[in-house]
Design a protein around this motif. Structure first.
Motif, mmCIF file in Angstrom:
data_model
loop_
_atom_site.group_PDB
_atom_site.id
_atom_site.type_symbol
_atom_site.label_atom_id
_atom_site.label_comp_id
_atom_site.label_asym_id
_atom_site.label_seq_id
_atom_site.Cartn_x
_atom_site.Cartn_y
_atom_site.Cartn_z
ATOM 1 N N THR A 243 0.799 -1.236 0.000
ATOM 2 C CA THR A 243 0.000 0.000 0.000
ATOM 3 C C THR A 243 0.826 1.278 0.000
ATOM 4 O O THR A 243 0.299 2.337 -0.352
ATOM 5 C CB THR A 243 -0.955 0.043 1.209
ATOM 6 O OG1 THR A 243 -0.192 -0.035 2.408
ATOM 7 C CG2 THR A 243 -1.957 -1.090 1.154
ATOM 8 N N ASP A 244 2.101 1.195 0.369
ATOM 9 C CA ASP A 244 2.907 2.413 0.487
ATOM 10 C C ASP A 244 4.053 2.546 -0.513
ATOM 11 O O ASP A 244 4.434 3.660 -0.855
ATOM 12 C CB ASP A 244 3.505 2.517 1.896
ATOM 13 C CG ASP A 244 2.451 2.709 2.971
ATOM 14 O OD1 ASP A 244 1.300 3.057 2.634
ATOM 15 O OD2 ASP A 244 2.769 2.500 4.152
ATOM 16 N N LEU A 245 4.619 1.419 -0.955
ATOM 17 C CA LEU A 245 5.785 1.469 -1.834
ATOM 18 C C LEU A 245 5.343 1.726 -3.270
ATOM 19 O O LEU A 245 4.625 0.931 -3.873
ATOM 20 C CB LEU A 245 6.572 0.157 -1.751
ATOM 21 C CG LEU A 245 7.829 0.076 -2.610
ATOM 22 C CD1 LEU A 245 8.861 1.110 -2.160
ATOM 23 C CD2 LEU A 245 8.418 -1.324 -2.549
ATOM 24 N N VAL A 246 5.781 2.848 -3.838
ATOM 25 C CA VAL A 246 5.451 3.205 -5.215
ATOM 26 C C VAL A 246 6.435 2.509 -6.147
ATOM 27 O O VAL A 246 7.649 2.575 -5.952
ATOM 28 C CB VAL A 246 5.493 4.742 -5.402
ATOM 29 C CG1 VAL A 246 5.288 5.120 -6.859
ATOM 30 C CG2 VAL A 246 4.434 5.399 -4.520
ATOM 31 N N LEU A 247 5.887 1.837 -7.151
ATOM 32 C CA LEU A 247 6.681 1.060 -8.094
ATOM 33 C C LEU A 247 6.660 1.732 -9.463
ATOM 34 O O LEU A 247 5.622 1.779 -10.139
ATOM 35 C CB LEU A 247 6.119 -0.366 -8.196
ATOM 36 C CG LEU A 247 5.979 -1.125 -6.874
ATOM 37 C CD1 LEU A 247 5.141 -2.380 -7.063
ATOM 38 C CD2 LEU A 247 7.358 -1.460 -6.327
ATOM 39 N N ASP A 248 7.804 2.251 -9.887
ATOM 40 C CA ASP A 248 7.889 2.920 -11.186
ATOM 41 C C ASP A 248 7.526 1.986 -12.334
ATOM 42 O O ASP A 248 6.926 2.404 -13.323
ATOM 43 C CB ASP A 248 9.295 3.476 -11.407
ATOM 44 C CG ASP A 248 9.605 4.655 -10.490
ATOM 45 O OD1 ASP A 248 8.657 5.343 -10.055
ATOM 46 O OD2 ASP A 248 10.798 4.881 -10.212
ATOM 47 N N GLY B 127 4.172 4.066 -11.615
ATOM 48 C CA GLY B 127 4.207 4.929 -10.448
ATOM 49 C C GLY B 127 3.054 4.678 -9.493
ATOM 50 O O GLY B 127 2.585 5.586 -8.815
ATOM 51 N N ARG B 128 2.619 3.428 -9.443
ATOM 52 C CA ARG B 128 1.525 3.032 -8.555
ATOM 53 C C ARG B 128 2.068 2.138 -7.448
ATOM 54 O O ARG B 128 3.121 1.550 -7.583
ATOM 55 C CB ARG B 128 0.481 2.225 -9.316
ATOM 56 C CG ARG B 128 -0.222 2.939 -10.428
ATOM 57 C CD ARG B 128 -1.161 1.957 -11.133
ATOM 58 N NE ARG B 128 -1.957 2.607 -12.145
ATOM 59 C CZ ARG B 128 -1.676 2.600 -13.439
ATOM 60 N NH1 ARG B 128 -0.604 1.979 -13.889
ATOM 61 N NH2 ARG B 128 -2.467 3.205 -14.289
ATOM 62 N N THR B 129 1.296 2.008 -6.393
ATOM 63 C CA THR B 129 1.599 0.988 -5.394
ATOM 64 C C THR B 129 1.104 -0.346 -5.955
ATOM 65 O O THR B 129 0.348 -0.379 -6.935
ATOM 66 C CB THR B 129 0.889 1.272 -4.057
ATOM 67 O OG1 THR B 129 -0.528 1.152 -4.253
ATOM 68 C CG2 THR B 129 1.253 2.640 -3.502
ATOM 69 N N GLU C 128 12.255 -3.953 -7.016
ATOM 70 C CA GLU C 128 12.389 -2.774 -6.145
ATOM 71 C C GLU C 128 12.947 -3.129 -4.772
ATOM 72 O O GLU C 128 13.649 -2.329 -4.152
ATOM 73 C CB GLU C 128 11.019 -2.095 -5.999
ATOM 74 C CG GLU C 128 11.051 -0.789 -5.265
ATOM 75 C CD GLU C 128 11.753 0.324 -6.033
ATOM 76 O OE1 GLU C 128 12.313 1.217 -5.369
ATOM 77 O OE2 GLU C 128 11.740 0.312 -7.275
ATOM 78 N N GLN D 217 -2.680 -0.365 -5.859
ATOM 79 C CA GLN D 217 -3.254 0.456 -6.925
ATOM 80 C C GLN D 217 -3.121 -0.227 -8.278
ATOM 81 O O GLN D 217 -4.034 -0.167 -9.104
ATOM 82 C CB GLN D 217 -2.569 1.822 -6.965
ATOM 83 C CG GLN D 217 -2.874 2.700 -5.785
ATOM 84 C CD GLN D 217 -1.974 3.929 -5.724
ATOM 85 O OE1 GLN D 217 -0.847 3.920 -6.233
ATOM 86 N NE2 GLN D 217 -2.460 4.987 -5.085
#
Length: 74
Positions: A23-28, A32-34, A55, A37
């Motif tokens: 829920t918190d780590l944004v993945l390019d 650029g979503r968690t 990542e 998401q």
């Protein structure tokens, strides 16, 4: 990889950190979503798993085949 396999794989690899990472780590690599998401956006769980592993530096030998249930033996 199915969604359920993805969730099992994340839980097995990251344990107590799994909810925070999804829920918190944004993945390019998934726009650029968690991870959460990305799942909701319809991105393939396999692609999200690959992005999360990359990542967080999960070794290659722990990336493939995880999350699957053992076949039932009759």
């Amino acid at each position: 990889m199915r969604r359920s396999e993805f969730l099992r794989a994340v839980d097995r690899e990251f344990g107590a950190r799994a909810p925070m990472l999804t829920t918190d780590l944004v993945l390019d690599a998934v726009g650029g979503r968690t991870a959460a998401q990305a799942l909701e956006a319809g991105i393939a769980p396999r692609d999200i798993w690959a992005a999360l592993c990359a990542e967080t530096d999960v070794p290659l030998e722990r990336r493939y085949g995880v999350g699957r249930l053992e076949p039932q033996r009759n």
